[in-house]
Enzyme design. Structure first.
Site, PDB file in Angstrom:
ATOM      1  N   TRP A  16      70.490 -45.755  82.787  1.00 35.54           N
ATOM      2  CA  TRP A  16      70.921 -44.720  81.859  1.00 35.54           C
ATOM      3  C   TRP A  16      71.007 -43.363  82.540  1.00 35.54           C
ATOM      4  CZ3 TRP A  16      73.955 -43.244  78.605  1.00 35.54           C
ATOM      5  CH2 TRP A  16      73.724 -42.343  77.558  1.00 35.54           C
ATOM      6  N   LYS A 106      63.762 -43.040  75.110  1.00 37.04           N
ATOM      7  CA  LYS A 106      63.478 -43.453  73.729  1.00 37.04           C
ATOM      8  C   LYS A 106      62.158 -44.221  73.690  1.00 37.04           C
ATOM      9  CE  LYS A 106      68.456 -43.879  72.930  1.00 37.04           C
ATOM     10  NZ  LYS A 106      69.596 -44.789  72.693  1.00 37.04           N
ATOM     11  N   GLY A 134      71.611 -42.068  70.785  1.00 38.29           N
ATOM     12  CA  GLY A 134      72.703 -42.698  70.053  1.00 38.29           C
ATOM     13  C   GLY A 134      73.033 -44.057  70.630  1.00 38.29           C
ATOM     14  N   LYS A 190      64.332 -48.448  66.812  1.00 36.67           N
ATOM     15  CA  LYS A 190      65.377 -49.460  67.015  1.00 36.67           C
ATOM     16  C   LYS A 190      65.082 -50.343  68.225  1.00 36.67           C
ATOM     17  CE  LYS A 190      67.513 -47.832  70.785  1.00 36.67           C
ATOM     18  NZ  LYS A 190      68.047 -48.561  71.969  1.00 36.67           N
ATOM     19  N   THR A 247      72.157 -52.093  69.575  1.00 34.27           N
ATOM     20  CA  THR A 247      71.153 -52.763  70.388  1.00 34.27           C
ATOM     21  C   THR A 247      70.644 -54.063  69.770  1.00 34.27           C
ATOM     22  OG1 THR A 247      69.491 -51.302  69.436  1.00 34.27           O
ATOM     23  CG2 THR A 247      70.343 -50.697  71.566  1.00 34.27           C
ATOM     24  N   SER A 253      71.605 -55.139  75.760  1.00 33.20           N
ATOM     25  CA  SER A 253      70.379 -54.422  75.422  1.00 33.20           C
ATOM     26  C   SER A 253      69.188 -55.106  76.084  1.00 33.20           C
ATOM     27  CB  SER A 253      70.182 -54.403  73.900  1.00 33.20           C
ATOM     28  OG  SER A 253      68.833 -54.114  73.568  1.00 33.20           O
ATOM     29  N   ARG A 254      68.407 -54.342  76.833  1.00 32.16           N
ATOM     30  CA  ARG A 254      67.226 -54.908  77.486  1.00 32.16           C
ATOM     31  C   ARG A 254      66.227 -55.430  76.450  1.00 32.16           C
ATOM     32  NH1 ARG A 254      68.257 -50.203  80.557  1.00 32.16           N
ATOM     33  NH2 ARG A 254      66.729 -49.014  79.385  1.00 32.16           N
ATOM     34  N   VAL A 278      63.074 -51.465  82.304  1.00 26.51           N
ATOM     35  CA  VAL A 278      62.086 -51.326  81.246  1.00 26.51           C
ATOM     36  C   VAL A 278      62.688 -51.702  79.891  1.00 26.51           C
ATOM     37  CG1 VAL A 278      60.602 -49.697  80.037  1.00 26.51           C
ATOM     38  CG2 VAL A 278      60.909 -49.506  82.510  1.00 26.51           C
ATOM     39  N   GLU A 280      61.757 -50.809  76.690  1.00 25.90           N
ATOM     40  CA  GLU A 280      60.828 -49.818  76.159  1.00 25.90           C
ATOM     41  C   GLU A 280      60.196 -50.255  74.846  1.00 25.90           C
ATOM     42  OE1 GLU A 280      58.450 -47.078  76.623  1.00 25.90           O
ATOM     43  OE2 GLU A 280      60.149 -46.787  77.995  1.00 25.90           O
TER      44      GLU A 280
END
Length: 332
Positions: A16, A106, A134, A190, A247, A253-254, A278, A280
């Site tokens: 990111w 996030k 976002g 999220k 996500t 999406s991780r 990560v 998160e």
């Protein structure tokens, strides 16, 4: 602006952070990008690649990587994109306080339960804080695909007037908010809900189940956010519902990928140990579940994810959720 001193910096050269640097450099400006790993700094500067975290992108030659935080001392605007659990440590090591500190991580700090803006204010009380959040997959932003985000400014419209021209690009559109709390809560919650949606996919429970989980997870986000002072309109926007839908719908999406692996029966400990990037939500879930309990907020999906990460069988958790008492659909 090519060749001039960097006017803006990005802390963190993960996927990111690198994507944001690429976006900011798309108008030819020099962007300073901090990476912890010496070999990554060398690769970005010599080959204009980040083969570990963003292999799809050929990076702009105006991105200048460094491992020396002292080089950020003269920058007025810094985007902080380090993992949420390391944000405080990295900011404390910055030699000066930038005028505008834009938080792009996030999560909620484990142990303290603090949102990132609280962590940043403690570490850099001289900076004005903004939140950029976002529906943003890094590889799409790096490729210049259309993206819209919330830019929540604690400094109100005056800060927005400074920041928005620096951040906006033809394919990257920020929308103004002054609800810093709401922008943060949407992004943090999220991530946990995306793990749950990944579990649904891993268990092959179908699209109906995933859609229901997104809707009920959004209700949990609204309850939690409003209890902590967030505005409903913020959570209904890009940094809340928009980010949630993205996500919870893709293995890009991780967090979704982690949940999918859990649903397929892989043990949480090995998944977390082996991941180079990560997820998160795995760090946020325990503290979010504890905060919800402390404030008396019903968040059964978040609690279920926490139990999954502790090793509870996925099918058992799903059965318990389905057996909950019938009730109304009111989100709050």
């Amino acid at each position: 602006m090519t060749g001039k001193a960097a006017a803006i910096g990005v802390l963190g050269a993960g996927a990111w952070g690198t994507a944001l640097a690429q976006m900011l450099a798309s108008d030819g400006r020099t962007v300073l990008l901090w990476a912890r790993e010496e070999e990554l700094v060398a690769e970005i500067n010599r080959q204009h690649r980040n083969s570990v975290y963003l292999p799809s992108a050929q990076l702009s030659e105006t991105i200048r990587a460094t491992g020396d935080l002292a080089q950020f001392a003269t920058l007025d605007t810094v985007l902080a994109v380090t993992p949420a659990q390391h944000l405080g440590t990295v900011l404390a090591a910055l030699p000066a306080s930038p005028r505008d500190l834009v938080l792009c991580s996030k999560g909620i700090e484990a142990g303290s339960g603090r949102l990132m803006n609280d962590v940043a204010r403690d570490a850099k009380p001289g900076s004005e804080i903004a939140i950029l959040s976002g529906p943003t997959f890094a590889h799409e932003v790096a490729a210049g695909l259309p993206t819209a985000v919330t830019l929540a400014c604690a400094g109100g419209e005056e800060q927005w007037d400074r920041l928005s021209p620096q951040i906006a690009r033809p394919a990257f559109r920020p929308y103004y908010s002054d609800d810093v709390t709401g922008a943060e809560i949407g992004g943090a919650v999220k991530n946990v809900l995306a793990i749950a949606c990944g579990v649904v996919d891993g268990l092959e429970l179908g699209e109906n189940a995933r859609a229901a989980l997104i809707a009920r997870g959004y209700a949990e986000m609204m309850r939690f956010g409003e209890a902590l002072g967030a505005e409903r309109d913020t959570l209904a926007g890009l940094c809340g519902l928009g980010d949630l839908v993205l996500t919870c719908s893709s293995t890009s999406s991780r967090n979704f990928s982690l949940g999918k692996a859990l649903g397929e029966g892989q043990p949480p400990a090995s998944l977390m140990a082996d991941r180079r990037t990560v997820a998160e939500g795995a760090h946020t879930a325990p503290v979010l579940a504890e905060l919800a309990m402390r404030h008396g907020i019903a968040m059964p999906i978040v609690a279920a994810v926490y139990r999954l990460l502790q090793g509870a069988p996925a099918r058992e958790i799903v059965s318990e959720l389905l057996a909950r008492p019938l009730t109304t659909e009111a989100p709050v």
